[in-house]
Design an enzyme around this catalytic site. Structure first.
Site, PDB file in Angstrom:
ATOM      1  N   HIS A   1       7.914  -9.336   8.672  1.00 29.69           N
ATOM      2  CA  HIS A   1       7.192  -8.955   9.885  1.00 29.69           C
ATOM      3  C   HIS A   1       6.642 -10.072  10.699  1.00 29.69           C
ATOM      4  O   HIS A   1       5.766 -10.308  11.311  1.00 29.69           O
ATOM      5  CB  HIS A   1       5.899  -8.157   9.458  1.00 29.69           C
ATOM      6  CG  HIS A   1       6.252  -6.801   9.370  1.00 29.69           C
ATOM      7  ND1 HIS A   1       5.458  -5.772   8.662  1.00 29.69           N
ATOM      8  CD2 HIS A   1       7.278  -6.042   9.440  1.00 29.69           C
ATOM      9  CE1 HIS A   1       5.923  -4.606   8.683  1.00 29.69           C
ATOM     10  NE2 HIS A   1       7.126  -4.928   9.025  1.00 29.69           N
TER      11      HIS A   1
ATOM     12  N   CYS B   1       8.953 -18.664  20.682  1.00 33.00           N
ATOM     13  CA  CYS B   1       9.002 -18.670  22.364  1.00 33.00           C
ATOM     14  C   CYS B   1       9.647 -17.359  22.621  1.00 33.00           C
ATOM     15  O   CYS B   1      10.894 -16.981  22.322  1.00 33.00           O
ATOM     16  CB  CYS B   1      10.056 -19.901  22.426  1.00 33.00           C
ATOM     17  SG  CYS B   1      10.112 -19.985  24.310  1.00 33.00           S
TER      18      CYS B   1
ATOM     19  N   CYS C   1       6.569 -23.790  25.354  1.00 33.40           N
ATOM     20  CA  CYS C   1       7.366 -24.241  24.125  1.00 33.40           C
ATOM     21  C   CYS C   1       7.804 -25.612  23.965  1.00 33.40           C
ATOM     22  O   CYS C   1       8.334 -26.134  25.007  1.00 33.40           O
ATOM     23  CB  CYS C   1       8.387 -23.100  24.541  1.00 33.40           C
ATOM     24  SG  CYS C   1       9.895 -23.581  23.277  1.00 33.40           S
TER      25      CYS C   1
ATOM     26  N   GLY D   1       0.920  -2.646  -3.101  1.00 34.91           N
ATOM     27  CA  GLY D   1      -0.092  -2.756  -1.818  1.00 34.91           C
ATOM     28  C   GLY D   1       0.445  -2.346  -0.688  1.00 34.91           C
ATOM     29  O   GLY D   1      -0.011  -3.054   0.555  1.00 34.91           O
TER      30      GLY D   1
HETATM   31  P1  OAD Z   1      -1.874  -0.864   5.190  1.00 33.91           P
HETATM   32  O1  OAD Z   1      -3.337  -1.482   5.367  1.00 33.91           O
HETATM   33  O2  OAD Z   1      -1.355   0.241   5.819  1.00 33.91           O
HETATM   34  O3  OAD Z   1      -1.987  -0.512   3.406  1.00 33.91           O
HETATM   35  C1  OAD Z   1      -2.535  -1.070   2.544  1.00 33.91           C
HETATM   36  C2  OAD Z   1      -2.335  -0.493   1.382  1.00 33.91           C
HETATM   37  O4  OAD Z   1      -2.937  -1.243   0.091  1.00 33.91           O
HETATM   38  C3  OAD Z   1      -3.199   0.873   1.062  1.00 33.91           C
HETATM   39  O5  OAD Z   1      -2.202   1.859   0.419  1.00 33.91           O
HETATM   40  C4  OAD Z   1      -4.106   0.694   0.114  1.00 33.91           C
HETATM   41  O6  OAD Z   1      -4.425   1.812  -0.569  1.00 33.91           O
HETATM   42  C5  OAD Z   1      -3.683  -0.467  -0.835  1.00 33.91           C
HETATM   43  N1  OAD Z   1      -4.647  -1.248  -1.282  1.00 33.91           N
HETATM   44  C6  OAD Z   1      -5.862  -1.761  -0.807  1.00 33.91           C
HETATM   45  N2  OAD Z   1      -6.277  -2.422  -1.628  1.00 33.91           N
HETATM   46  C7  OAD Z   1      -5.552  -2.641  -2.628  1.00 33.91           C
HETATM   47  C8  OAD Z   1      -5.552  -3.287  -3.854  1.00 33.91           C
HETATM   48  N3  OAD Z   1      -6.601  -4.369  -4.150  1.00 33.91           N
HETATM   49  N4  OAD Z   1      -4.459  -3.475  -4.927  1.00 33.91           N
HETATM   50  C9  OAD Z   1      -3.460  -2.642  -4.338  1.00 33.91           C
HETATM   51  N5  OAD Z   1      -3.428  -2.024  -3.276  1.00 33.91           N
HETATM   52  C10 OAD Z   1      -4.438  -1.887  -2.476  1.00 33.91           C
HETATM   53  O7  OAD Z   1      -1.012  -1.958   4.922  1.00 33.91           O
HETATM   54  P2  OAD Z   1       0.680  -2.171   4.890  1.00 33.91           P
HETATM   55  O8  OAD Z   1       1.211  -1.087   4.504  1.00 33.91           O
HETATM   56  O9  OAD Z   1       0.807  -3.608   4.574  1.00 33.91           O
HETATM   57  O10 OAD Z   1       2.577  -4.882  10.441  1.00 33.91           O
HETATM   58  O11 OAD Z   1       0.786  -2.171   6.638  1.00 33.91           O
HETATM   59  C11 OAD Z   1       2.240  -2.336   6.887  1.00 33.91           C
HETATM   60  C12 OAD Z   1       2.174  -3.171   8.330  1.00 33.91           C
HETATM   61  O12 OAD Z   1       1.404  -2.042   9.194  1.00 33.91           O
HETATM   62  C13 OAD Z   1       1.883  -4.278   8.211  1.00 33.91           C
HETATM   63  O13 OAD Z   1       2.704  -5.382   7.724  1.00 33.91           O
HETATM   64  C14 OAD Z   1       1.346  -4.686   9.804  1.00 33.91           C
HETATM   65  C15 OAD Z   1       0.651  -3.492   9.970  1.00 33.91           C
HETATM   66  O14 OAD Z   1       1.061  -2.896  11.443  1.00 33.91           O
HETATM   67  C16 OAD Z   1       2.480  -6.040  11.262  1.00 33.91           C
HETATM   68  O15 OAD Z   1       1.666  -6.883  11.150  1.00 33.91           O
HETATM   69  C17 OAD Z   1       3.770  -6.151  12.125  1.00 33.91           C
END
Ligand code: OAD
Length: 233
Positions: free
Chosen positions: A109, A117, A136, A175
């Site tokens: 991501h 750019c 840029c 996570g």
């Molecule tokens: P989320 O915020 O959607 O999910 C985070 C997950 O981590 C949840 O299921 C929580 O239960 C879990 N969690 C929280 N604390 C934790 C801990 N201490 N140990 C283990 N698990 C824990 O984040 P992502 O799934 O990463 O995209 O989100 C996916 C994408 O959505 C991101 O990469 C971002 C966002 O839009 C971009 O920035 C392009």
């Protein structure tokens, strides 16, 4: 882990939560009242560039105040010590995996410490705030933007990721809420290719049924224990 050779690991915001980096969808996931889906889009960047750049400036500035945690450290140890194939695919745009020492990894991501750019596609390392209209260094167009894959944009290195998933004997998701595709679909791809699938998360992700095994808890505890088990098997 008898017949395990190739491991693919997918990480999300939960792996950095214990370092003090806010997750996207949990408590505190809103930023100035905005949902991530409302800020991380090409349309938002077009209509409200100051808002979108500030969102990432805030997160980039925060990097200097956070450190890798036990989960990042354990994954770096696995990278260093696992003799078979290994690919760590992170959805995270922080740099905590590489600061912990991971090298066989992909930022699908994008990265906070990079600028893209929008005109010529050059990617440049970036540490400072990035105001809209920054020129840029390659083409001089005032078109540098955060090097982040927005909703509706193609993630980086999908070919390499698909190839690794096709060869995976073990797929581990750590996570991540499983809310965002294509990453949320990796478990099914790996499973169709015959991989064992394991989920380490605070609570069941949206794709939880696709995992052969789910361990619920914090990454800082679960990941070191899992890595120890893999390396000693
Ligand atoms: P989320 O915020 O959607 O999910 C985070 C997950 O981590 C949840 O299921 C929580 O239960 C879990 N969690 C929280 N604390 C934790 C801990 N201490 N140990 C283990 N698990 C824990 O984040 P992502 O799934 O990463 O995209 O989100 C996916 C994408 O959505 C991101 O990469 C971002 C966002 O839009 C971009 O920035 C392009």
């Amino acid at each position: 882990m008898g017949d395990i050779q190739n491991i693919v690991i997918l990480t999300g915001a939960g792996v950095s939560a214990e370092s003090g980096v806010a997750t996207f969808r949990g408590p505190g996931g809103l930023w100035e009242g905005h949902r991530v889906e409302d800020v991380c889009t090409p349309e938002a960047l077009w209509r409200q560039p100051e808002l979108v750049h500030r969102f990432y400036d805030d997160r980039r500035a925060k990097l200097g105040t956070v450190q890798p945690n036990a989960a990042h450290e354990a994954l770096a140890r696995l990278d260093a010590e696992w003799p078979g194939g290994l690919l760590l695919v992170t959805q995270n745009v922080d740099d905590l995996h590489e600061r912990a020492g991971s090298t066989r990894m992909i930022h699908m991501h994008g990265e906070l410490t990079s600028a893209l750019c929008a005109s010529c596609g050059t990617r440049v390392p970036w540490q400072a705030p990035l105001p809209p209209g920054t020129p840029c260094p390659a083409c001089q167009m005032a078109a540098l933007r955060p090097d982040i894959v927005f909703f509706g944009e193609m993630p980086y290195h999908m070919d390499a990721i698909e190839a690794a998933l096709a060869q995976a004997d073990l797929f581990v998701s750590i996570g991540t809420s499983g809310a965002v595709y294509p990453a949320a679909g990796f478990v099914r791809t790996a499973k169709h290719h015959g991989a064992q699938t394991l989920e380490l998360n605070l609570d069941p992700s949206e794709g939880s049924i696709w995992f052969d095994e789910s361990r619920m808890g914090t990454a800082g505890t679960l990941v070191p224990a899992w890595v120890e088990g893999v390396l000693s098997s």
